[in-house]
Design an enzyme around this catalytic site. Structure first.
Site, PDB file in Angstrom:
ATOM      1  N   ARG A 261     -47.981 -14.614  13.002  1.00 33.53           N
ATOM      2  CA  ARG A 261     -47.439 -13.349  13.494  1.00 33.53           C
ATOM      3  C   ARG A 261     -47.604 -12.261  12.445  1.00 33.53           C
ATOM      4  O   ARG A 261     -47.326 -12.483  11.262  1.00 33.53           O
ATOM      5  CB  ARG A 261     -45.956 -13.516  13.842  1.00 33.53           C
ATOM      6  CG  ARG A 261     -45.796 -14.580  14.913  1.00 33.53           C
ATOM      7  CD  ARG A 261     -44.396 -14.696  15.432  1.00 33.53           C
ATOM      8  NE  ARG A 261     -44.345 -15.772  16.421  1.00 33.53           N
ATOM      9  CZ  ARG A 261     -43.261 -16.174  17.032  1.00 33.53           C
ATOM     10  NH1 ARG A 261     -42.099 -15.584  16.783  1.00 33.53           N
ATOM     11  NH2 ARG A 261     -43.305 -17.154  17.920  1.00 33.53           N
ATOM     12  N   ARG A 276     -39.057 -15.211   7.464  1.00 36.75           N
ATOM     13  CA  ARG A 276     -39.960 -14.447   8.336  1.00 36.75           C
ATOM     14  C   ARG A 276     -41.346 -14.424   7.716  1.00 36.75           C
ATOM     15  O   ARG A 276     -41.575 -13.724   6.738  1.00 36.75           O
ATOM     16  CB  ARG A 276     -39.423 -13.020   8.502  1.00 36.75           C
ATOM     17  CG  ARG A 276     -40.105 -12.191   9.576  1.00 36.75           C
ATOM     18  CD  ARG A 276     -39.442 -10.830   9.730  1.00 36.75           C
ATOM     19  NE  ARG A 276     -38.060 -10.938  10.170  1.00 36.75           N
ATOM     20  CZ  ARG A 276     -37.685 -11.066  11.440  1.00 36.75           C
ATOM     21  NH1 ARG A 276     -38.588 -11.079  12.392  1.00 36.75           N
ATOM     22  NH2 ARG A 276     -36.421 -11.178  11.755  1.00 36.75           N
ATOM     23  N   GLU A 348     -31.417 -17.506  14.137  1.00 39.01           N
ATOM     24  CA  GLU A 348     -32.219 -18.131  15.183  1.00 39.01           C
ATOM     25  C   GLU A 348     -33.138 -19.225  14.634  1.00 39.01           C
ATOM     26  O   GLU A 348     -33.843 -19.013  13.652  1.00 39.01           O
ATOM     27  CB  GLU A 348     -33.065 -17.056  15.874  1.00 39.01           C
ATOM     28  CG  GLU A 348     -34.023 -17.633  16.902  1.00 39.01           C
ATOM     29  CD  GLU A 348     -35.023 -16.597  17.417  1.00 39.01           C
ATOM     30  OE1 GLU A 348     -34.778 -15.382  17.248  1.00 39.01           O
ATOM     31  OE2 GLU A 348     -36.054 -17.009  17.975  1.00 39.01           O
ATOM     32  N   SER A 351     -35.679 -20.648  20.463  1.00 44.67           N
ATOM     33  CA  SER A 351     -35.506 -19.714  21.560  1.00 44.67           C
ATOM     34  C   SER A 351     -36.040 -20.404  22.815  1.00 44.67           C
ATOM     35  O   SER A 351     -37.194 -20.816  22.844  1.00 44.67           O
ATOM     36  CB  SER A 351     -36.300 -18.448  21.267  1.00 44.67           C
ATOM     37  OG  SER A 351     -35.901 -17.411  22.117  1.00 44.67           O
ATOM     38  N   ARG A 388     -37.773 -22.774   9.430  1.00 44.53           N
ATOM     39  CA  ARG A 388     -36.352 -22.448   9.381  1.00 44.53           C
ATOM     40  C   ARG A 388     -35.488 -23.701   9.301  1.00 44.53           C
ATOM     41  O   ARG A 388     -34.367 -23.661   8.793  1.00 44.53           O
ATOM     42  CB  ARG A 388     -35.972 -21.585  10.596  1.00 44.53           C
ATOM     43  CG  ARG A 388     -36.591 -20.190  10.479  1.00 44.53           C
ATOM     44  CD  ARG A 388     -36.045 -19.194  11.475  1.00 44.53           C
ATOM     45  NE  ARG A 388     -36.624 -17.866  11.202  1.00 44.53           N
ATOM     46  CZ  ARG A 388     -36.340 -16.765  11.891  1.00 44.53           C
ATOM     47  NH1 ARG A 388     -35.464 -16.837  12.899  1.00 44.53           N
ATOM     48  NH2 ARG A 388     -36.889 -15.622  11.583  1.00 44.53           N
TER      49      ARG A 388
END
Length: 423
Positions: A261, A276, A348, A351, A388
């Site tokens: 990403r 991130r 998070e 999801s 994560r």
RNA sequence: GGAGAGAUGGCCGAGUUGGUUGAAGGCGCACGCUUGGAAAGCGUGUGUACGUCUAAACCGCGUACCGCGGGUUCGAAUCCCGCUCUCUCCGCCA
């Protein structure tokens, strides 16, 4: 993609959906295009019917060795007219499609309405938030002291937002991938997939990443290939342009892939550590279901993801995302948020979404129950984000001396290693 | 990277002097007949999308679709151009 017929017949449904998501799109312009398209198509088809009839006559005349010159000349004008109209149909359809492709999915009625994450709804929590009798370190400090995470080296190699894992750190990532895949395939009935990590524009569009979110993905220069931003993209497209039988559903796939990403627009956000990244590992869950099954399947998909956190002994909570926080393709999304002691809050880690028939329309994925093919429903969820999870383990299971306990469930995947120590 | 071959319906496979070919034939599948039951045999049927009709749907009607996109032509699965993919041989390579 939204069903144009819903927009045509009950525009208020779409209007309401857009309002809930705070989207501003001119629906009347789309409706005008739709009307114009149908008119022109009708006109073309009338002319074509005439042309086909005449064509048959000409054919007969020719075979009877009679003169067909006048009939041919007469059809010349019809032919020209058809060409002109077809050009108009092409243009209109292109415009219509372009505009429809940026319409988001319709939120389910159970989704809380709100502008952003502040409107998300807490569903349940699991596990106790750990208490420490020493000052907790965040994963960056824990990882660097143990020599298993190296951000400086990653920066040297690739720049910001990359991580290099070393030794037990690399092993931990690999163990988590294997552990999660094993649980989902052996205990939850998913079929393991190892898809390509580069996908075409058509795949990106089918999953809803394009055209709207091109700037968030990495594209290979000079070729029509994108680095997968999530395994959801290749998994969605497994059954693109297919008609399955109802008995095949639900289909459940799980896949490990890295996710790439660009994180455009998140400058200055979560810059520390591996929270991130431009690249992170993830085990994904994906389901193809009938419309009747999909809501139950969403619940079980979330439970499948929760199992991983429970087996690892990580405290978490389940949130229903509000209309303002939900993804473009989703009709309803649950986020799993894991407790991170280093940040003192939940973040998070998964999801899970029901995209209903939104992706199925874009990627033309149907199933046959009776005679008529119908669009399937598709669901996806992280099960879980590996990077994560590493953060959560390093922060939750750290000890005063800087070592980290390996969760029981993971030890067999790490050659019996029970604790990561310095050196 | 070089040379060549190919892409037709769920599958196999005809169709390339352009003209009732959505597409022969076979297989598969569905239903029916036959049978004590099954097999074999016989018969019928068997794509999708859009438009139109409809309160809606079915049906009917119309149009499109023979890898994808353009073009030539009154008319293209059939001719021309571009692209994609597959296969074979050579080279390179994990």
């Amino acid at each position: 993609m939204i069903d144009i017929r819903i927009l045509r017949e009950s525009p208020e449904i779409i209007k309401e959906a857009l309002a809930k998501r705070a989207y501003r799109i001119d629906l009347d312009a789309i409706l005008t295009l739709d009307t114009s398209r149908r008119q022109t198509v009708h006109e073309v088809e009338q002319l074509r019917a005439e042309q086909n009839r005449a064509s048959e006559e000409i054919s007969k005349l020719k075979r009877a060795k009679q003169d067909a010159a006048s009939a041919i000349a007469a059809m010349k004008t019809v032919s020209d007219r058809i060409k002109a109209l077809e050009e108009r149909v092409r243009e209109t359809e292109q415009q219509l499609r372009d505009q429809c492709l940026v319409l988001p999915n319709i939120p389910h009625e159970s989704v809380p309405v709100g502008p952003d994450e502040s409107a998300n709804r807490l569903e349940r929590s699991w596990g106790d938030v750990p208490q420490f009798d020493f000052e907790v370190r965040d994963h960056v400090e824990v990882g660097q002291r143990l020599g298993i995470l190296d951000f400086d080296c990653a920066a040297k190699i690739s720049g910001a937002r990359f991580t290099l894992s070393r030794g037990a750190g690399a092993l931990l990532e690999r163990a988590l991938i294997n552990f999660m895949l094993d649980v989902h395939t052996h205990q939850h009935g998913y079929t393991e997939i190892l898809p390509p990590f580069l996908v075409s524009s058509a795949c990106m569009q089918g999953a809803g990443q394009l055209p709207k979110f091109a700037e968030e993905a990495f594209r290979v220069e000079g070729r029509d290939l994108w680095l997968v931003p999530t395994a959801e993209v290749p998994l969605t497209n497994i059954h693109r342009d297919e008609i399955l039988s109802a008995e095949q559903l639900p289909l459940k796939y799980t896949a490990y892939t890295p996710s790439f990403r660009s994180e455009a627009g998140s400058y200055g956000k979560d810059t520390r550590g591996m929270l991130r990244q431009h690249q992170f590992n993830k085990v994904e869950l994906y389901k193809f279901t009938t419309p009747e099954q999909s809501w139950d399947e969403l619940e079980s998909l979330v439970r499948d993801a929760e199992t991983i956190l429970q087996r690892l002994g990580l405290a978490y909570r389940v949130m229903t995302l509000s209309t303002g926080d939900m993804g473009f393709a989703s009709a309803k999304t649950y986020d799993l948020e894991v407790w991170l002691p280093g940040q003192g809050r939940y973040r998070e880690i998964s999801s899970c979404s029901n995209c209903t028939d939104f992706q199925a329309r874009r990627a033309n994925m149907r199933y046959r129950r009776d005679k008529k093919p119908e669009f399937m429903h598709t669901l996806n969820g992280s099960g879980l984000a590996i990077g994560r999870t590493v953060i959560a383990i390093l922060e939750n299971f750290q000890r005063k001396d800087g070592s980290v306990l390996i969760p029981n469930a993971l030890q067999t995947y790490m050659g019996g290693l029970e604790i990561i120590k310095r050196g």
